[in-house]
Design a protein around this motif. Sequence first.
Motif, PDB file in Angstrom:
ATOM      1  N   LYS C 109       0.862  -1.185   0.000  1.00 22.83           N
ATOM      2  CA  LYS C 109       0.000   0.000   0.000  1.00 22.83           C
ATOM      3  C   LYS C 109       0.901   1.238   0.000  1.00 22.83           C
ATOM      4  CE  LYS C 109      -4.057  -1.793   2.474  1.00 22.83           C
ATOM      5  NZ  LYS C 109      -4.906  -1.595   3.666  1.00 22.83           N
ATOM      6  N   PRO C 110       0.707   2.151  -0.939  1.00 26.78           N
ATOM      7  CA  PRO C 110       1.604   3.323  -1.014  1.00 26.78           C
ATOM      8  C   PRO C 110       1.273   4.385   0.027  1.00 26.78           C
ATOM      9  CG  PRO C 110       0.390   2.959  -3.091  1.00 26.78           C
ATOM     10  CD  PRO C 110      -0.243   2.105  -2.044  1.00 26.78           C
ATOM     11  N   LEU C 111       2.318   4.934   0.625  1.00 31.54           N
ATOM     12  CA  LEU C 111       2.193   6.102   1.512  1.00 31.54           C
ATOM     13  C   LEU C 111       3.260   7.096   1.048  1.00 31.54           C
ATOM     14  CD1 LEU C 111       1.289   7.845   3.766  1.00 31.54           C
ATOM     15  CD2 LEU C 111       2.276   6.254   5.400  1.00 31.54           C
ATOM     16  N   TYR C 213      -8.512   6.596  -0.560  1.00 33.01           N
ATOM     17  CA  TYR C 213      -7.206   7.267  -0.650  1.00 33.01           C
ATOM     18  C   TYR C 213      -7.330   8.548   0.165  1.00 33.01           C
ATOM     19  CZ  TYR C 213      -3.023   9.347  -2.863  1.00 33.01           C
ATOM     20  OH  TYR C 213      -1.793   9.913  -3.094  1.00 33.01           O
ATOM     21  N   LEU C 214      -6.485   8.712   1.176  1.00 33.69           N
ATOM     22  CA  LEU C 214      -6.525   9.923   2.002  1.00 33.69           C
ATOM     23  C   LEU C 214      -5.353  10.827   1.627  1.00 33.69           C
ATOM     24  CD1 LEU C 214      -7.813  11.489   4.400  1.00 33.69           C
ATOM     25  CD2 LEU C 214      -6.153  10.331   5.864  1.00 33.69           C
ATOM     26  N   THR C 215      -5.666  12.027   1.164  1.00 30.56           N
ATOM     27  CA  THR C 215      -4.591  12.987   0.882  1.00 30.56           C
ATOM     28  C   THR C 215      -4.628  14.066   1.949  1.00 30.56           C
ATOM     29  OG1 THR C 215      -3.627  14.496  -0.729  1.00 30.56           O
ATOM     30  CG2 THR C 215      -6.016  14.292  -0.791  1.00 30.56           C
ATOM     31  N   HIS C 252     -11.447   1.346   8.135  1.00 30.21           N
ATOM     32  CA  HIS C 252     -11.790   1.385   6.708  1.00 30.21           C
ATOM     33  C   HIS C 252     -10.740   0.675   5.864  1.00 30.21           C
ATOM     34  CE1 HIS C 252     -15.180   4.384   6.304  1.00 30.21           C
ATOM     35  NE2 HIS C 252     -14.857   4.577   7.566  1.00 30.21           N
ATOM     36  N   ASN C 253     -11.095   0.478   4.607  1.00 31.69           N
ATOM     37  CA  ASN C 253     -10.188  -0.117   3.625  1.00 31.69           C
ATOM     38  C   ASN C 253      -9.305   0.984   3.020  1.00 31.69           C
ATOM     39  OD1 ASN C 253      -8.909  -1.720   1.776  1.00 31.69           O
ATOM     40  ND2 ASN C 253     -10.638  -1.755   0.324  1.00 31.69           N
ATOM     41  N   LEU C 254      -8.434   1.535   3.855  1.00 32.90           N
ATOM     42  CA  LEU C 254      -7.518   2.579   3.385  1.00 32.90           C
ATOM     43  C   LEU C 254      -6.481   1.906   2.487  1.00 32.90           C
ATOM     44  CD1 LEU C 254      -7.026   5.657   3.882  1.00 32.90           C
ATOM     45  CD2 LEU C 254      -5.487   4.983   5.718  1.00 32.90           C
ATOM     46  N   VAL C 255      -6.446   2.282   1.223  1.00 38.74           N
ATOM     47  CA  VAL C 255      -5.545   1.593   0.294  1.00 38.74           C
ATOM     48  C   VAL C 255      -4.303   2.401  -0.055  1.00 38.74           C
ATOM     49  CG1 VAL C 255      -7.370   0.174  -0.733  1.00 38.74           C
ATOM     50  CG2 VAL C 255      -6.836   2.437  -1.716  1.00 38.74           C
ATOM     51  N   ALA C 256      -4.358   3.697   0.199  1.00 32.66           N
ATOM     52  CA  ALA C 256      -3.195   4.547  -0.094  1.00 32.66           C
ATOM     53  C   ALA C 256      -3.387   5.886   0.602  1.00 32.66           C
ATOM     54  CB  ALA C 256      -3.030   4.774  -1.596  1.00 32.66           C
ATOM     55  N   ALA C 257      -2.292   6.623   0.738  1.00 28.81           N
ATOM     56  CA  ALA C 257      -2.389   7.927   1.390  1.00 28.81           C
ATOM     57  C   ALA C 257      -1.183   8.762   1.011  1.00 28.81           C
ATOM     58  CB  ALA C 257      -2.463   7.778   2.913  1.00 28.81           C
TER      59      ALA C 257
END
Lengths: 290, 290, 290, 290, 290, 290
Positions: C109-111, C213-215, C252-257
């Motif tokens: 998962k990218p951060l 996706y949380l920015t 939640h299903n956080l997949v990237a941020a």
Amino acid sequence: MSASFSHELFETDGAIYMGSQRDPAGCRVGLFGVPYDGTTSFRPGTRFGPAAIREVSSGLESYCPQLDLDLEDLAFADLGALDIPFGAPEPVVMAVQRATEAVLALGLKPLMLGGEHSISSGAVAAVAAQHPDLVLVQLDAHADLRHEWLGAKHSHACAMRRCLEVLPSQQLLQIAIRSGTREEFSELRATGRLVAIEQLVQTLQPLRGKPIYLTVDLDWFDPAVLPGTGTPEPGGFMWNHFAELITELSQHNLVAADVVELAPMLDPSGVSSVLAAKVVRSLLLSLGNY
Amino acid sequence: MSASFSHELFETDGAIYMGSQRDPAGCRVGLFGVPYDGTTSFRPGTRFGPAAIREVSSGLESYCPQLDLDLEDLAFADLGALDIPFGAPEPVVMAVQRATEAVLALGLKPLMLGGEHSISSGAVAAVAAQHPDLVLVQLDAHADLRHEWLGAKHSHACAMRRCLEVLPSQQLLQIAIRSGTREEFSELRATGRLVAIEQLVQTLQPLRGKPIYLTVDLDWFDPAVLPGTGTPEPGGFMWNHFAELITELSQHNLVAADVVELAPMLDPSGVSSVLAAKVVRSLLLSLGNY
Amino acid sequence: MSASFSHELFETDGAIYMGSQRDPAGCRVGLFGVPYDGTTSFRPGTRFGPAAIREVSSGLESYCPQLDLDLEDLAFADLGALDIPFGAPEPVVMAVQRATEAVLALGLKPLMLGGEHSISSGAVAAVAAQHPDLVLVQLDAHADLRHEWLGAKHSHACAMRRCLEVLPSQQLLQIAIRSGTREEFSELRATGRLVAIEQLVQTLQPLRGKPIYLTVDLDWFDPAVLPGTGTPEPGGFMWNHFAELITELSQHNLVAADVVELAPMLDPSGVSSVLAAKVVRSLLLSLGNY
Amino acid sequence: MSASFSHELFETDGAIYMGSQRDPAGCRVGLFGVPYDGTTSFRPGTRFGPAAIREVSSGLESYCPQLDLDLEDLAFADLGALDIPFGAPEPVVMAVQRATEAVLALGLKPLMLGGEHSISSGAVAAVAAQHPDLVLVQLDAHADLRHEWLGAKHSHACAMRRCLEVLPSQQLLQIAIRSGTREEFSELRATGRLVAIEQLVQTLQPLRGKPIYLTVDLDWFDPAVLPGTGTPEPGGFMWNHFAELITELSQHNLVAADVVELAPMLDPSGVSSVLAAKVVRSLLLSLGNY
Amino acid sequence: MSASFSHELFETDGAIYMGSQRDPAGCRVGLFGVPYDGTTSFRPGTRFGPAAIREVSSGLESYCPQLDLDLEDLAFADLGALDIPFGAPEPVVMAVQRATEAVLALGLKPLMLGGEHSISSGAVAAVAAQHPDLVLVQLDAHADLRHEWLGAKHSHACAMRRCLEVLPSQQLLQIAIRSGTREEFSELRATGRLVAIEQLVQTLQPLRGKPIYLTVDLDWFDPAVLPGTGTPEPGGFMWNHFAELITELSQHNLVAADVVELAPMLDPSGVSSVLAAKVVRSLLLSLGNY
Amino acid sequence: MSASFSHELFETDGAIYMGSQRDPAGCRVGLFGVPYDGTTSFRPGTRFGPAAIREVSSGLESYCPQLDLDLEDLAFADLGALDIPFGAPEPVVMAVQRATEAVLALGLKPLMLGGEHSISSGAVAAVAAQHPDLVLVQLDAHADLRHEWLGAKHSHACAMRRCLEVLPSQQLLQIAIRSGTREEFSELRATGRLVAIEQLVQTLQPLRGKPIYLTVDLDWFDPAVLPGTGTPEPGGFMWNHFAELITELSQHNLVAADVVELAPMLDPSGVSSVLAAKVVRSLLLSLGNY
């Protein structure tokens, strides 16, 4: 200055340099800022250079005891900040060239405040078009002779390489460069363009009368006296070295100049900006003296 | 470097010096940091010195025009940060000694980044064990000859006193010391260990071939060029003084070195760290040149 | 991580985030930095954000009492700094997209750590290609909906406009935006994308299970707690507002941020970097918890 | 104060707190500083805390409108700076204990200014010897319950663990701790020593009349209001939270207090020092009010 | 010192200079501060100069190797801070004159720490009343010969003009002034009061035995070594220039001195304050040596 | 604006506020700066406040989503900096009064940027002469009711006392003052002039239609959001408190305002200046809205 000139190229909502006027009518020198630092690879902030120079200029006297000249005797304009896009350098360099042409068309000698060194090639191109025998004198810590840097041809690390596209090699003097790649120093030594600090005045004296463009990358000074620059390089020069140069240059046909690479945020004491403002005062007086 | 070596003595989660590698295999020089400032009596923060030197090193060129040497031609390792306890200095000095022995055992010349000066005695002890005729050359504003300071024998004010426990007096050269007690200056003058800046090169030249350990307390430099140190002392030296020294030393059998007392938080302009990083580049090139 | 992966896209000579490893083998999350601030119009310096976050991360505990989760229980990689050109943003955004695709291809998962906000559209494009029903949640002071800014389409003032080219409007939630043009606020209100802070949790709860996706543009926080950002906007949010959000998101299903717009040079106290590092810890734990 | 008392334990060449006197004769409270930060693992500088608090105190009014009390009505002494060795913490903690005993022997309530938190255990030991039913109230971001840290038992990360060697667990209240290891939080929850911020006043009210020692680790405050501390932790408390506490405590038998972990160099704005000085004013008025 | 003396003129709640005592009994030199900067036109903050000098003095050794003199052999008093009103300078200058008279009446040589340069005329008036043949030696970047400045006669830009009201022109030596108006330089050159740096020692030598007042405006030093001053002027002097002067002056009948224009807030590195404190040490030793 | 008006009272060589014009013709609001800090007793620097507000204003949007008003719809002038003497405050206050009268005579609502709070009484006197029923609303941490301070009647600690010489007590509202002497608080409570923050809006609502002068001493805000002020006082207010006030005031007959006590040098992050610039934007929109 016609209103259209001002509004099309320059923003005039900032401060002006001590003793200047906005209106170029009757002036001999035209000052303008180029707040651009888009290719700076290490520590940014030269975009704030022109504003910082103007802000601290009021702390200086208008009189220079060394040159025995006074700004009060010179009419000069502060035209404001060139309106530029952020991002890639090519359109910025083009805008600088057009602005310099416009300043020359007004009969003013251009004095440009950076911003990063990549902008100089635009101004040099405009001035060289008017003076084909122009001699470009570079004060700088770095050779700036890379062909490209981090993928960009108009990086500030390539500033002199770009100028060499409009000027022949023998019309460039690189003063006491102290940092570069092995390749850059090979070229410096092979071409004879590298002038040692001890030979500075004697190298310039025979050029009296020739049109000269002086580009001052402020990191030529030692970080002791000018810490506020993006790529400081130990082993540089003190004010007195510059004073000796400007005393000589005030007898020359200085037709244009720029002062670049001041990053005022890096020096909370503000003395870097004060030194830069004093360099600008020296250049104004020298540009106006010939 | 075997994995066990790295994990037992050094932390490797920090940045590395420009152009170095983690793995010591095939290298000639081994750089490591000792982020310790536990005995600093005035202004702390030298613990951040090694990280600051590495961080700004990427702003330097790999080529040194003065020595005409290039880091690209040298294989050297950045081994990371010595894992040390906070508090009393004795276990830190012991850890430094063991680490230096380990670096020597790998066939590397040690180059240690401080941290405060008290760590030097550990490294000197390790190197002197291998080179009994070692000459220790100290660049420093302060004599560092106190027998103890604020109750501590391993204070940074006692750094050279501790080294004199493993080296005879005549194997220590103290270069242009400018601060100390009356007692320290009496000893400096009586022993002949104090070398004036004008005699530096001529004092060193007869020692060519002898193993030399150079300890650079950065407060030897003038606060103008290096404000970021805990006990700045006006009246120090500029880069050109160091340049002259390193040009001489690059012809010597430099076997180890350290660079200590950079306190980067004290210099928000960052030029102190840049100067320290350039000192390190000079030392790397000199260590690798013999 | 295969050696070729690392060397082609990322520079690995910097520090790593506390508790991470370089090698992505066996990891669930892949952290990487994008030190780009080329379109920043006001105060630059976000290029130093990723390094500052890593540097201060060692001052944090690995355990989060609020989530009752510990980084020691999570395998995650710090892949280093994306190798990018300076100048125009288009090639940077492309490089971000390719890097994000590479991270996803490794099963991570990218951060992403910025750098300025303009980089987000590249990462969002890569993640949206894998998750067409992706919901993009934006924490930000500014709407970032300009069509272009100072002549650039990929300015950080256009970050969400660019994301809307790969995501439909209803898949974007803009949380408590407090600054923008009249036109931007008209659009925010008309589309229903503007979520008031009081409705944040209840708006998110129905989305459990959906890819998110949380920015995090850090200027969403009040300048009191995060002064170190280029365009600070008074009237923002405190840590507890973020804590409430992350407690919900950890289910939640956080997949990237991504975490962008930290300009550490603007905050000499360093607390901005510490807050950003704690945001990153929260995101790592949340990304690893689903 | 007898001259011998002063000269043996304290240095009196520094400034004094606004409204205080050097001579303890006739005073109710005795203020003293302990400029020690030898075990600080992250960012040092708390040694400058006491001097900074005194320096800015003159900018405060002597009157507190919230407590309706005025320092002008209180006789209190500023005894100076405890004379301490640098390096290991054990002799420092012993010196603190002896100094606190000396202050108590003069009939003064001690108010100690740190320095780092490790010094508190010395003062607590001295006060607890006089008040076996002493209740220790800790304001802190961190649990400080480690058994040892980086090899040191008297690290500031172990401050409360050391106090628990002289006080039983139920005589310690830890107020709204927000950072620690999983093990520390297990202990906090299991022992019932963790007091939520909402329960603070109702927890204290039944203790009226009991001897109380308040230890204020200033990082309990949010970094927004107190950025000048070594290990800032987002999510802390504002002045009004402290005001509520001190209004309650001014009705209690407060017998001693300390204020630790101010690192003024980290906050160039100086507001951290001002907040600390206002905390000290509140404590002086509360200590004098019972 | 009689209690009444202290309490009427000076505030004694601040720190003292390293090695001094509060009580003037038995002393040869009396140090006092004047924290006034009310007429400063550019960048204020010299009010904090005296406190900063005292604070950093503890980082210096008491021994001066250059003069081979030690403060430990000199009894001198630090009388505290002159109690002054804010706003207009006239009452401040009057208070300085009365304080200097009081110090002289105690049999002490006055050493005043500013504050801005406008205060010097008060002290010079008091000393000249006792020594009609007083020679005033001015180290300064600026001529300070304006008749008035921004409407004020007692501005710091008029400091020497005011002194010339109590001293004849030939009793003033202005050392290497490098900034002023055209009119000021005309006067400097016409009167012969301007002494070039190369002629400094030979100009002073014939004056051995004569009473000398040395006024040190710290902006005489180059901004490289002293950035912390309100009107920094590039092209100044290094420590070694001052060292040469003080070696000569230590053989003179130095009867009083002042050190003014340190603005410590402008130099976050603190080295300006350290240099000022070393100047003060030199002056103390010279004042005590005759 | 007639040329004579500009040249006689204001200096126009500085920057202008975002969106303003120099020429007052056709404008509704006239902004001007008063760079005076001569009576500041603690930490100076408010002289730089007006320039800092203008400099950062370009980082703000012209649109305010909270008031739903846009500066682009308002014609307003930035008249420059009032030309003032340094030193005593009386002539400065007189100059402010004359300048305010001149602005009113041009048909503009005055908006004055300080500088220190002592200047307000000059502007209030001019406005009250035109509006005898003027209500003065004071946002401030401090009561400012001293009769004199450090010997000066026009100190910034006496700002409201001076205003009460031209306005009756019941026409002054002092909002949530949190610092003062016991005497000041007795007066605040006895007169009913002290308005609690919770009663702010309900206290103002009945005054709709009445002429209001709002004086904003920025230290009313908490030091967390505005550290850049001379006498920061913990326990202040956040942006949202001001937002509530300005939403109410935008419905009022706001006839004049000032924003004082910003000391930008004390806050290197610059967020204090940004908050002040946003306060100014709110006031411009409110002054123009009625």
